[in-house]
Scaffold this motif. Structure first.
Motif, PDB file in Angstrom:
ATOM      1  N   THR A   1     -23.975  75.050  -5.731  1.00  0.00           N
ATOM      2  CA  THR A   1     -24.835  76.173  -5.371  1.00  0.00           C
ATOM      3  C   THR A   1     -25.019  76.252  -3.867  1.00  0.00           C
ATOM      4  OG1 THR A   1     -26.055  75.984  -7.451  1.00  0.00           O
ATOM      5  CG2 THR A   1     -27.102  77.225  -5.673  1.00  0.00           C
TER       6      THR A   1
ATOM      7  N   TRP B   1     -27.461  77.572  -1.551  1.00  0.00           N
ATOM      8  CA  TRP B   1     -28.818  78.090  -1.621  1.00  0.00           C
ATOM      9  C   TRP B   1     -29.127  79.118  -0.541  1.00  0.00           C
ATOM     10  CZ3 TRP B   1     -31.034  77.789  -6.009  1.00  0.00           C
ATOM     11  CH2 TRP B   1     -30.747  76.721  -6.863  1.00  0.00           C
TER      12      TRP B   1
ATOM     13  N   ALA C   1     -28.962  82.374  -2.290  1.00  0.00           N
ATOM     14  CA  ALA C   1     -29.820  82.587  -3.454  1.00  0.00           C
ATOM     15  C   ALA C   1     -30.923  83.583  -3.122  1.00  0.00           C
ATOM     16  CB  ALA C   1     -30.438  81.260  -3.889  1.00  0.00           C
TER      17      ALA C   1
ATOM     18  N   GLN D   1     -35.019  82.630  -6.921  1.00  0.00           N
ATOM     19  CA  GLN D   1     -34.154  81.534  -7.355  1.00  0.00           C
ATOM     20  C   GLN D   1     -34.415  80.266  -6.556  1.00  0.00           C
ATOM     21  OE1 GLN D   1     -30.375  83.483  -6.768  1.00  0.00           O
ATOM     22  NE2 GLN D   1     -30.125  83.952  -8.959  1.00  0.00           N
ATOM     23  N   LEU D   2     -34.568  80.426  -5.248  1.00  0.00           N
ATOM     24  CA  LEU D   2     -34.784  79.258  -4.399  1.00  0.00           C
ATOM     25  C   LEU D   2     -36.145  78.633  -4.662  1.00  0.00           C
ATOM     26  CD1 LEU D   2     -33.806  77.363  -2.266  1.00  0.00           C
ATOM     27  CD2 LEU D   2     -34.430  79.039  -0.509  1.00  0.00           C
TER      28      LEU D   2
ATOM     29  N   ASP E   1     -37.887  78.792  -7.463  1.00  0.00           N
ATOM     30  CA  ASP E   1     -37.824  78.143  -8.774  1.00  0.00           C
ATOM     31  C   ASP E   1     -37.142  76.785  -8.663  1.00  0.00           C
ATOM     32  OD1 ASP E   1     -39.090  80.246 -10.039  1.00  0.00           O
ATOM     33  OD2 ASP E   1     -37.240  81.195 -10.731  1.00  0.00           O
ATOM     34  N   HIS E   2     -36.062  76.731  -7.892  1.00  0.00           N
ATOM     35  CA  HIS E   2     -35.330  75.475  -7.708  1.00  0.00           C
ATOM     36  C   HIS E   2     -36.192  74.445  -6.997  1.00  0.00           C
ATOM     37  CE1 HIS E   2     -32.132  72.649  -6.815  1.00  0.00           C
ATOM     38  NE2 HIS E   2     -32.367  72.777  -5.518  1.00  0.00           N
TER      39      HIS E   2
ATOM     40  N   ASP F   1     -38.913  73.159  -9.499  1.00  0.00           N
ATOM     41  CA  ASP F   1     -38.370  72.366 -10.604  1.00  0.00           C
ATOM     42  C   ASP F   1     -37.712  71.067 -10.123  1.00  0.00           C
ATOM     43  OD1 ASP F   1     -39.225  74.339 -12.317  1.00  0.00           O
ATOM     44  OD2 ASP F   1     -37.250  75.295 -12.502  1.00  0.00           O
ATOM     45  N   ARG F   2     -36.922  71.172  -9.061  1.00  0.00           N
ATOM     46  CA  ARG F   2     -36.133  70.019  -8.610  1.00  0.00           C
ATOM     47  C   ARG F   2     -36.905  69.066  -7.693  1.00  0.00           C
ATOM     48  NH1 ARG F   2     -34.694  66.103  -7.008  1.00  0.00           N
ATOM     49  NH2 ARG F   2     -32.630  65.320  -6.404  1.00  0.00           N
TER      50      ARG F   2
ATOM     51  N   HIS G   1     -35.689  68.629   0.373  1.00  0.00           N
ATOM     52  CA  HIS G   1     -36.739  69.590   0.032  1.00  0.00           C
ATOM     53  C   HIS G   1     -37.212  70.320   1.290  1.00  0.00           C
ATOM     54  CE1 HIS G   1     -41.191  69.933  -1.564  1.00  0.00           C
ATOM     55  NE2 HIS G   1     -40.702  71.108  -1.212  1.00  0.00           N
TER      56      HIS G   1
END
Length: 225
Positions: free
Chosen positions: A66, A68, A71, A75-76, A78-79, A82-83, A205
């Motif tokens: 991916t 990013w 994105a 989308q970013l 959410d990632h 979550d990640r 991050h």
């Protein structure tokens, strides 16, 4: 243009695998992301030819990897949640408990990382506060396209990222850069392995936010301002 004239942040963003190389040489591509590679190498006294060879030999981006920077904002975000947000909460809770166990059990050991548990607990509290502000205030604003009013909280988040970067540097000092003593027990090994994962994850991050999400939001603010 030579990679030496690219910023650390752009290298981390645009070259697949560059973050691993920058990690290896302890080059901060998050909070020092605006520094040119040439400047960063000079500060650290590193061999430019060696670092360039490592960067230039990296393989091209895999089609399944991916990118990013392409994105959408949703989308970013959410990632990131979550990640990283959810993972950090688990990591720091586990590491805080594990570090206290190691310090208590090995308190008389010459290489015991005294103060590590307290430092991890402080980082856990500060990071939790930071992530809640993002989840409850900043991210909803960005999802709604409120790019101009978002610039104030973005500025605060960047400053807190600087604090997190300093906290990570202190983690490395307390653990002697994750150097395990001879005969280290399983708990000590697990602790340092977990800190290594936390370090890598938190740097990535911060990179995604500082060098992609926040920069994109700033560009959107200029375009719509």
């Amino acid at each position: 243009m030579s990679l030496l004239n690219h910023s650390l942040g752009s290298l981390a963003r645009d070259i697949p695998g560059a973050t691993r190389v920058l990690h290896h040489y302890r080059l901060d591509y998050c909070c020092d992301g605006s520094d040119l590679l040439s400047e960063a190498l000079a500060k650290r006294g590193l061999d430019a030819a060696e670092v360039l060879t490592r960067l230039e030999s990296l393989p091209a981006r895999n089609e399944d990897e991916t990118n990013w920077s392409r994105a959408t904002t949703d989308q970013l975000i959410d990632h990131i949640i979550d990640r990283y947000h959810e993972v950090h909460r688990t990591q720091l809770a586990t590491l805080s408990d594990l570090s206290r166990r190691v310090e208590l059990t090995h308190t008389d050991h010459a290489e015991c990382p005294h103060g590590l548990a307290d430092h991890l607990e402080t980082l856990r509290q500060e990071l939790e506060s930071h992530m809640q502000k993002e989840e409850q205030i900043l991210f909803p604003m960005l999802r709604k396209g409120m790019f101009t009013p978002a610039q104030a909280p973005i500025s605060v988040m960047r400053m807190e990222h600087d604090d997190h970067s300093q906290a990570l540097a202190r983690l490395m000092e307390l653990t002697d850069y994750l150097a395990l003593p001879a005969g280290a027990c399983a708990s000590w090994q697990a602790l340092y392995a977990g800190i290594g994962e936390l370090y890598t994850d938190l740097m990535q991050h911060i990179h995604l936010e500082n060098n992609i999400l926040f920069q994109t939001s700033t560009r959107q603010e200029v375009q719509h301002g």
